[in-house]
Design a protein around this motif. Sequence first.
Motif, PDB file in Angstrom:
ATOM      1  N   LYS A   1      42.697  14.219  99.085  1.00 35.63           N
ATOM      2  CA  LYS A   1      43.408  14.758 100.248  1.00 35.63           C
ATOM      3  C   LYS A   1      42.418  15.256 101.302  1.00 35.63           C
ATOM      4  N   ALA A   2      41.403  15.988 100.873  1.00 28.16           N
ATOM      5  CA  ALA A   2      40.407  16.527 101.803  1.00 28.16           C
ATOM      6  C   ALA A   2      39.629  15.416 102.505  1.00 28.16           C
ATOM      7  N   LEU A   3      39.291  14.354 101.781  1.00 30.40           N
ATOM      8  CA  LEU A   3      38.532  13.258 102.379  1.00 30.40           C
ATOM      9  C   LEU A   3      39.401  12.448 103.332  1.00 30.40           C
ATOM     10  N   LYS A   4      40.668  12.302 103.001  1.00 31.36           N
ATOM     11  CA  LYS A   4      41.588  11.597 103.896  1.00 31.36           C
ATOM     12  C   LYS A   4      41.703  12.346 105.224  1.00 31.36           C
ATOM     13  N   GLU A   5      41.791  13.667 105.163  1.00 33.21           N
ATOM     14  CA  GLU A   5      41.855  14.494 106.375  1.00 33.21           C
ATOM     15  C   GLU A   5      40.608  14.325 107.241  1.00 33.21           C
ATOM     16  N   ARG A   6      39.482  14.015 106.605  1.00 35.48           N
ATOM     17  CA  ARG A   6      38.206  13.870 107.308  1.00 35.48           C
ATOM     18  C   ARG A   6      37.908  12.410 107.673  1.00 35.48           C
ATOM     19  N   ASN A   7      38.848  11.517 107.401  1.00 38.02           N
ATOM     20  CA  ASN A   7      38.686  10.087 107.672  1.00 38.02           C
ATOM     21  C   ASN A   7      37.488   9.481 106.943  1.00 38.02           C
ATOM     22  N   ILE A   8      37.260   9.942 105.737  1.00 39.44           N
ATOM     23  CA  ILE A   8      36.163   9.416 104.926  1.00 39.44           C
ATOM     24  C   ILE A   8      36.740   8.424 103.920  1.00 39.44           C
ATOM     25  N   GLU A   9      36.229   7.212 103.961  1.00 42.20           N
ATOM     26  CA  GLU A   9      36.639   6.153 103.039  1.00 42.20           C
ATOM     27  C   GLU A   9      35.867   6.348 101.739  1.00 42.20           C
ATOM     28  N   ALA A  10      36.592   6.673 100.669  1.00 44.24           N
ATOM     29  CA  ALA A  10      35.922   6.963  99.402  1.00 44.24           C
ATOM     30  C   ALA A  10      36.686   6.385  98.227  1.00 44.24           C
ATOM     31  N   ASN A  11      35.933   6.004  97.222  1.00 42.07           N
ATOM     32  CA  ASN A  11      36.474   5.605  95.930  1.00 42.07           C
ATOM     33  C   ASN A  11      36.208   6.778  94.988  1.00 42.07           C
ATOM     34  N   LEU A  12      37.242   7.273  94.343  1.00 40.44           N
ATOM     35  CA  LEU A  12      37.099   8.436  93.475  1.00 40.44           C
ATOM     36  C   LEU A  12      37.370   8.055  92.027  1.00 40.44           C
ATOM     37  N   ASP A  13      36.648   8.710  91.148  1.00 36.72           N
ATOM     38  CA  ASP A  13      36.898   8.567  89.721  1.00 36.72           C
ATOM     39  C   ASP A  13      36.526   9.895  89.075  1.00 36.72           C
ATOM     40  N   HIS A  14      36.983  10.121  87.859  1.00 35.96           N
ATOM     41  CA  HIS A  14      36.654  11.355  87.164  1.00 35.96           C
ATOM     42  C   HIS A  14      36.281  11.065  85.721  1.00 35.96           C
ATOM     43  N   THR A  15      35.478  11.996  85.179  1.00 39.01           N
ATOM     44  CA  THR A  15      35.013  11.833  83.805  1.00 39.01           C
ATOM     45  C   THR A  15      34.605  13.186  83.244  1.00 39.01           C
ATOM     46  N   SER A  16      34.268  13.201  81.988  1.00 43.59           N
ATOM     47  CA  SER A  16      33.759  14.411  81.344  1.00 43.59           C
ATOM     48  C   SER A  16      32.239  14.448  81.497  1.00 43.59           C
ATOM     49  N   ALA A  17      31.687  15.637  81.340  1.00 46.80           N
ATOM     50  CA  ALA A  17      30.229  15.784  81.425  1.00 46.80           C
ATOM     51  C   ALA A  17      29.532  14.922  80.376  1.00 46.80           C
ATOM     52  N   GLY A  18      30.124  14.807  79.211  1.00 49.29           N
ATOM     53  CA  GLY A  18      29.528  14.019  78.141  1.00 49.29           C
ATOM     54  C   GLY A  18      29.495  12.524  78.413  1.00 49.29           C
ATOM     55  N   GLU A  19      30.383  12.056  79.280  1.00 46.97           N
ATOM     56  CA  GLU A  19      30.458  10.630  79.593  1.00 46.97           C
ATOM     57  C   GLU A  19      29.833  10.281  80.937  1.00 46.97           C
ATOM     58  N   LEU A  20      29.226  11.239  81.573  1.00 51.74           N
ATOM     59  CA  LEU A  20      28.649  11.053  82.901  1.00 51.74           C
ATOM     60  C   LEU A  20      27.680   9.877  82.957  1.00 51.74           C
ATOM     61  N   GLY A  21      26.868   9.705  81.943  1.00 51.08           N
ATOM     62  CA  GLY A  21      25.858   8.650  81.931  1.00 51.08           C
ATOM     63  C   GLY A  21      26.411   7.258  82.182  1.00 51.08           C
ATOM     64  N   GLY A  22      27.621   7.001  81.756  1.00 49.74           N
ATOM     65  CA  GLY A  22      28.234   5.698  81.937  1.00 49.74           C
ATOM     66  C   GLY A  22      28.670   5.410  83.364  1.00 49.74           C
ATOM     67  N   TYR A  23      28.672   6.429  84.212  1.00 49.52           N
ATOM     68  CA  TYR A  23      29.139   6.287  85.590  1.00 49.52           C
ATOM     69  C   TYR A  23      28.031   6.423  86.637  1.00 49.52           C
ATOM     70  N   VAL A  24      26.862   6.818  86.209  1.00 47.93           N
ATOM     71  CA  VAL A  24      25.790   7.133  87.157  1.00 47.93           C
ATOM     72  C   VAL A  24      25.473   5.974  88.090  1.00 47.93           C
ATOM     73  N   SER A  25      25.417   4.762  87.591  1.00 46.17           N
ATOM     74  CA  SER A  25      25.059   3.637  88.459  1.00 46.17           C
ATOM     75  C   SER A  25      26.122   3.387  89.526  1.00 46.17           C
ATOM     76  N   TRP A  26      27.372   3.722  89.246  1.00 44.88           N
ATOM     77  CA  TRP A  26      28.472   3.520  90.198  1.00 44.88           C
ATOM     78  C   TRP A  26      28.511   4.596  91.273  1.00 44.88           C
ATOM     79  N   ALA A  27      28.251   5.819  90.911  1.00 42.25           N
ATOM     80  CA  ALA A  27      28.458   6.963  91.797  1.00 42.25           C
ATOM     81  C   ALA A  27      27.367   7.120  92.856  1.00 42.25           C
ATOM     82  N   ASP A  28      27.801   7.517  94.059  1.00 41.76           N
ATOM     83  CA  ASP A  28      26.871   7.935  95.117  1.00 41.76           C
ATOM     84  C   ASP A  28      26.766   9.452  95.143  1.00 41.76           C
ATOM     85  N   ILE A  29      27.924  10.100  94.974  1.00 40.60           N
ATOM     86  CA  ILE A  29      28.012  11.556  94.985  1.00 40.60           C
ATOM     87  C   ILE A  29      28.666  11.982  93.676  1.00 40.60           C
TER      88      ILE A  29
END
Length: 108
Positions: A27-55
């Motif tokens: 919602k906050a990014l839409k208000e700011r006109n920022i085009e973003a792909n969002l995903d969520h994970t647990s801290a323990g599974e973070l390693g599997g997403y690092v290559s995909w994520a920018d932020i």
Amino acid sequence: MKNSVNVLLVCGYGVGSSAMLETVTAKALKERNIEANLDHTSAGELGGYVSWADIIAVNKKLMDMVDVDDLKNKNKHVIEVINMMDGQDIGNKIQDIVETSYKNAIKE
């Protein structure tokens, strides 16, 4: 240059709270006109997403579980989430990064 930014939201278990965080962040990014792909994970599974994520947005209570220096060495931006319900604060932090590193992700 990328036309969108990939944002990963990290919480303790990767289910309830990070899904809620994803909703307020979207919602906050839409208000700011920022085009973003969002995903969520647990801290323990973070390693599997690092290559995909920018932020990577991490709950303040979990920052000690995340190797922030390693992520920064991999050119990842890491933000600390103090209040998971404060979409405006999270949106502002992401906007600051997008304005400097991913300008094409801001829609006109």
